[in-house]
Design a protein around this motif. Structure first.
Motif, PDB file in Angstrom:
ATOM      1  N   LEU A  26       0.833  -1.205   0.000  1.00 37.01           N
ATOM      2  CA  LEU A  26       0.000   0.000   0.000  1.00 37.01           C
ATOM      3  C   LEU A  26       0.864   1.250   0.000  1.00 37.01           C
ATOM      4  CD1 LEU A  26      -2.743   1.447   0.203  1.00 37.01           C
ATOM      5  CD2 LEU A  26      -2.541   1.264   2.689  1.00 37.01           C
ATOM      6  N   ASP A  27       1.909   1.267   0.808  1.00 37.64           N
ATOM      7  CA  ASP A  27       2.803   2.428   0.831  1.00 37.64           C
ATOM      8  C   ASP A  27       3.393   2.688  -0.551  1.00 37.64           C
ATOM      9  OD1 ASP A  27       2.375   2.961   3.502  1.00 37.64           O
ATOM     10  OD2 ASP A  27       4.164   1.888   4.198  1.00 37.64           O
ATOM     11  N   ALA A  28       3.735   1.601  -1.261  1.00 39.46           N
ATOM     12  CA  ALA A  28       4.334   1.756  -2.594  1.00 39.46           C
ATOM     13  C   ALA A  28       3.348   2.369  -3.579  1.00 39.46           C
ATOM     14  CB  ALA A  28       4.823   0.403  -3.101  1.00 39.46           C
ATOM     15  N   VAL A  29       2.084   1.918  -3.551  1.00 37.08           N
ATOM     16  CA  VAL A  29       1.130   2.472  -4.515  1.00 37.08           C
ATOM     17  C   VAL A  29       0.692   3.883  -4.125  1.00 37.08           C
ATOM     18  CG1 VAL A  29       0.337   0.208  -5.285  1.00 37.08           C
ATOM     19  CG2 VAL A  29      -0.897   1.365  -3.454  1.00 37.08           C
ATOM     20  N   LEU A  30       0.647   4.167  -2.841  1.00 33.49           N
ATOM     21  CA  LEU A  30       0.336   5.546  -2.430  1.00 33.49           C
ATOM     22  C   LEU A  30       1.431   6.508  -2.851  1.00 33.49           C
ATOM     23  CD1 LEU A  30      -1.122   5.016   1.175  1.00 33.49           C
ATOM     24  CD2 LEU A  30      -2.392   5.527  -0.921  1.00 33.49           C
ATOM     25  N   GLU A  31       2.679   6.067  -2.713  1.00 34.51           N
ATOM     26  CA  GLU A  31       3.792   6.901  -3.150  1.00 34.51           C
ATOM     27  C   GLU A  31       3.739   7.112  -4.662  1.00 34.51           C
ATOM     28  OE1 GLU A  31       8.714   6.823  -3.168  1.00 34.51           O
ATOM     29  OE2 GLU A  31       7.594   5.374  -1.955  1.00 34.51           O
ATOM     30  N   ARG A  32       3.410   6.042  -5.380  1.00 40.49           N
ATOM     31  CA  ARG A  32       3.313   6.138  -6.830  1.00 40.49           C
ATOM     32  C   ARG A  32       2.150   7.052  -7.241  1.00 40.49           C
ATOM     33  NH1 ARG A  32       6.244   5.959 -11.467  1.00 40.49           N
ATOM     34  NH2 ARG A  32       5.058   5.030 -13.178  1.00 40.49           N
ATOM     35  N   THR A  33       1.024   6.931  -6.549  1.00 35.11           N
ATOM     36  CA  THR A  33      -0.125   7.793  -6.849  1.00 35.11           C
ATOM     37  C   THR A  33       0.250   9.258  -6.698  1.00 35.11           C
ATOM     38  OG1 THR A  33      -1.676   6.086  -6.102  1.00 35.11           O
ATOM     39  CG2 THR A  33      -2.515   8.337  -6.231  1.00 35.11           C
ATOM     40  N   ALA A  34       0.933   9.583  -5.622  1.00 30.56           N
ATOM     41  CA  ALA A  34       1.354  10.969  -5.399  1.00 30.56           C
ATOM     42  C   ALA A  34       2.281  11.455  -6.512  1.00 30.56           C
ATOM     43  CB  ALA A  34       2.042  11.087  -4.043  1.00 30.56           C
ATOM     44  N   ALA A  35       3.106  10.548  -7.032  1.00 32.57           N
ATOM     45  CA  ALA A  35       4.072  10.936  -8.067  1.00 32.57           C
ATOM     46  C   ALA A  35       3.419  11.146  -9.426  1.00 32.57           C
ATOM     47  CB  ALA A  35       5.161   9.866  -8.170  1.00 32.57           C
ATOM     48  N   GLU A  37      -0.115  11.473 -10.157  1.00 34.19           N
ATOM     49  CA  GLU A  37      -1.375  12.205 -10.242  1.00 34.19           C
ATOM     50  C   GLU A  37      -1.248  13.597 -10.874  1.00 34.19           C
ATOM     51  OE1 GLU A  37      -5.085  12.225  -9.576  1.00 34.19           O
ATOM     52  OE2 GLU A  37      -4.218  10.493 -10.549  1.00 34.19           O
ATOM     53  N   PRO A  38      -0.180  14.349 -10.590  1.00 37.92           N
ATOM     54  CA  PRO A  38      -0.095  15.658 -11.246  1.00 37.92           C
ATOM     55  C   PRO A  38      -0.105  15.567 -12.769  1.00 37.92           C
ATOM     56  CG  PRO A  38       1.432  15.549  -9.405  1.00 37.92           C
ATOM     57  CD  PRO A  38       0.904  14.149  -9.599  1.00 37.92           C
ATOM     58  N   THR A  39       0.315  14.425 -13.307  1.00 41.65           N
ATOM     59  CA  THR A  39       0.331  14.247 -14.760  1.00 41.65           C
ATOM     60  C   THR A  39      -0.963  13.658 -15.282  1.00 41.65           C
ATOM     61  OG1 THR A  39       2.738  13.955 -14.787  1.00 41.65           O
ATOM     62  CG2 THR A  39       1.515  13.117 -16.693  1.00 41.65           C
ATOM     63  N   ILE A  40      -1.468  12.589 -14.635  1.00 40.15           N
ATOM     64  CA  ILE A  40      -2.599  11.880 -15.234  1.00 40.15           C
ATOM     65  C   ILE A  40      -3.959  12.317 -14.692  1.00 40.15           C
ATOM     66  CG2 ILE A  40      -1.180   9.877 -15.796  1.00 40.15           C
ATOM     67  CD1 ILE A  40      -2.512   8.379 -13.466  1.00 40.15           C
ATOM     68  N   ASN A  41      -4.037  12.828 -13.473  1.00 39.87           N
ATOM     69  CA  ASN A  41      -5.293  13.321 -12.910  1.00 39.87           C
ATOM     70  C   ASN A  41      -6.414  12.284 -13.045  1.00 39.87           C
ATOM     71  OD1 ASN A  41      -7.127  15.223 -11.769  1.00 39.87           O
ATOM     72  ND2 ASN A  41      -7.852  15.757 -13.817  1.00 39.87           N
ATOM     73  N   ALA A  42      -6.208  11.111 -12.452  1.00 40.56           N
ATOM     74  CA  ALA A  42      -7.141   9.998 -12.617  1.00 40.56           C
ATOM     75  C   ALA A  42      -7.871   9.615 -11.338  1.00 40.56           C
ATOM     76  CB  ALA A  42      -6.386   8.776 -13.147  1.00 40.56           C
ATOM     77  N   VAL A  43      -7.648  10.336 -10.234  1.00 36.66           N
ATOM     78  CA  VAL A  43      -8.220   9.975  -8.939  1.00 36.66           C
ATOM     79  C   VAL A  43      -9.136  11.086  -8.453  1.00 36.66           C
ATOM     80  CG1 VAL A  43      -7.685   9.481  -6.514  1.00 36.66           C
ATOM     81  CG2 VAL A  43      -6.262   8.511  -8.328  1.00 36.66           C
ATOM     82  N   THR A  44     -10.357  10.727  -8.048  1.00 37.38           N
ATOM     83  CA  THR A  44     -11.300  11.741  -7.550  1.00 37.38           C
ATOM     84  C   THR A  44     -11.170  11.947  -6.047  1.00 37.38           C
ATOM     85  OG1 THR A  44     -13.104  10.154  -7.194  1.00 37.38           O
ATOM     86  CG2 THR A  44     -12.922  11.148  -9.377  1.00 37.38           C
ATOM     87  N   GLU A  45     -10.891  10.877  -5.313  1.00 34.20           N
ATOM     88  CA  GLU A  45     -10.681  10.993  -3.866  1.00 34.20           C
ATOM     89  C   GLU A  45      -9.906   9.775  -3.376  1.00 34.20           C
ATOM     90  OE1 GLU A  45     -14.242  10.790  -1.479  1.00 34.20           O
ATOM     91  OE2 GLU A  45     -15.324   9.677  -3.029  1.00 34.20           O
ATOM     92  N   GLN A  46      -9.142   9.976  -2.296  1.00 32.87           N
ATOM     93  CA  GLN A  46      -8.386   8.902  -1.663  1.00 32.87           C
ATOM     94  C   GLN A  46      -8.873   8.703  -0.233  1.00 32.87           C
ATOM     95  OE1 GLN A  46      -4.292  10.633  -2.840  1.00 32.87           O
ATOM     96  NE2 GLN A  46      -3.942   8.415  -2.839  1.00 32.87           N
TER      97      GLN A  46
END
Length: 471
Positions: A26-35, A37-46
């Motif tokens: 989970l830590d790995a995917v959360l870190e990846r999401t943070a990295a 998201e500024p480019t892909i903007n694919a998440v509405t809420e965490q």
């Protein structure tokens, strides 16, 4: 391979061998999401705090199972696996905004049955993914959530309507995701994002009113391998008391690789008249060659369809279902209508003139007949997913005829009782993946997974760590 690009099946095996912790993953995917998201903007809420609590609980269950102190209680099929939900699927008490300004702040009163099943299977649900407004487009941008971009080439869309799910899987921001498909909404993002997606046959996965009664519509799984998609599909399928259309039979599917000896594959490149890009055709032929190398008999065939017949058949259906659904939201108010996305208004207007519902039902039956006659001699049909090599990230999608003439997915919503597995087939010159569809006979889910698993192994594209885009 980076942890964030593990498949769900690989992660599950590592959990069981105690080589990896659900918390670490989970830590790995959360870190990846943070990295990313500024480019892909694919998440509405965490839901980071809740996800950490779920991952810790999964870690405790794995520890108890390893120590033999769990009383023999089985681990969930998705135990500890990070997963994102398509924002369209409601969760009681959570936001349900459908990408629309008119729905801003709206909360759901019920939870979708597939969400309940995912949670019960032990998945670590950590975020929700973007859609176009009311899932009305094969691109993913809206006034509410902005533009979602393709991790392979941010100038292009990840597709729609499950575009956010396709993007997060390709980018490594999660391991599994959900989608839904009424005209290609799982398969188009699977193609453009280089992932695997499955449109189950009507009724295989339960849904919520009113679209649970729509034979074009199905909720389904998305992942980074055939085995992953099979894993999630087996959790999603089965009857539900809230859906009279949900099938009592549970058709378990598998990502296991076996021989294709005796399997008959019909290769149809144009579905009767789609203008297929040369790169898409070349990659589809490569997939056909891979199936032949795996032992299947592959024969090139034709179907008397084409994009205009598909649209003429589908518009009466959309005019009876999606069109009135949107009109009900607007309530005849011009100010409310002005807040809708242009593609939503264009779709509703086109659907309104689609023709009579009874005539549409007759057309759908006539549309199915040649496919059924063809498939009496074949186990699966192989064809491209999208005829073109991509759409711009901000493509307006207001010309429905022009857009649908590129999407080779809609025919299999018209005949919605067929299973369709969508897989990558290669990369186009613009850097955007291409894809193929494996279409089975009605309710023959197992066949498309059997052939898909063999194709995945033979092509050896997305099973390689070097496949995934660098962001």
């Amino acid at each position: 391979m980076d942890l964030h690009h593990l498949t769900a099946t690989e992660a599950s095996e590592r959990f069981r061998r105690r080589e990896l912790s659900p918390v670490e993953l989970l830590d790995a995917v959360l870190e990846r999401t943070a990295a990313v998201e500024p480019t892909i903007n694919a998440v509405t809420e965490q839901w980071i705090d809740e996800a950490r609590a779920a991952a810790l609980a999964s870690e405790a269950r794995f520890a108890a199972a390893a120590a033999g102190t769990n009383g023999g209680a089985p681990l969930g099929a998705l135990e500890g696996i990070p997963l994102m939900l398509k924002d369209e699927q409601p969760i009681a008490g959570r936001l349900l905004e459908d990408g629309c300004l008119l729905e801003r702040g709206n909360t759901a009163e019920e939870t979708h049955p597939i969400v309940e099943r995912i949670q019960a299977a032990g998945a670590v649900v950590h975020a929700r993914t973007t859609t176009p407004e009311y899932c009305c487009a094969p691109v993913t941008h809206s006034k509410l959530w902005g533009v979602t971009r393709n991790p392979w080439n941010p100038d292009y869309t990840p597709g729609g309507s499950s575009g956010g799910s396709g993007a997060v899987l390709a980018a490594g921001a999660t391991l599994l995701a959900t989608g839904s498909d009424i005209g290609g909404s799982i398969r188009i993002p699977a193609s453009f994002c280089g992932v695997v997606g499955y449109k189950p046959p009507f009724g295989r996965v339960p849904g919520m009113a009113p679209f649970n009664s729509d034979t074009y519509c199905a909720d389904g799984p998305m992942g980074r391998s055939v085995a992953d998609v099979a894993l999630l599909q087996n959790v999603l399928s089965g009857p539900w008391v809230g859906d009279a259309a949900s099938l009592r039979e549970i058709a378990e599917v598998s990502g296991r690789v076996g021989s294709l000896d005796g399997v008959r594959v019909a290769l149809c490149l144009e579905l009767g008249g789609y203008d297929v890009d040369p790169a898409v055709e070349a990659n589809t032929r490569a997939a056909a060659a891979a199936l032949a190398a795996a032992g299947a008999s592959v024969v090139e065939v034709e179907l008397p369809w084409g994009p205009q017949r598909v649209l003429d058949t589908a518009w009466p259906h959309f005019g009876a279902v999606m069109g009135p659904f949107i009109e009900q939201i607007v309530e005849g108010d011009a100010e409310r209508a002005a807040q809708l996305m242009p593609y939503t208004r264009a779709f509703a207007e086109q659907a309104a003139g689609g023709g009579g519902y009874v005539e549409g039902l007759v057309a759908e039956s006539a549309f199915y007949r040649p496919f059924a006659e063809l498939m009496a001699g074949y186990d699966v049909l192989l064809c491209p997913t999208v005829a073109s090599t991509g759409l711009a990230a901000e493509e307006p999608c207001t010309d429905s005829t022009a857009i649908f003439s590129q999407l080779m997915t809609l025919p299999f919503n018209v005949i919605g009782r067929v299973p369709v597995l969508a897989l990558p087939s290669g990369i186009a010159p613009n850097g955007v993946p291409t894809g193929v569809q494996l279409v089975g006979r009605t309710y023959d889910d197992a066949a498309v997974f059997r052939v898909g698993a063999a194709l995945e192994q033979e092509l050896a594209l997305w099973t390689d760590a070097s496949w995934w885009p660098v962001l």
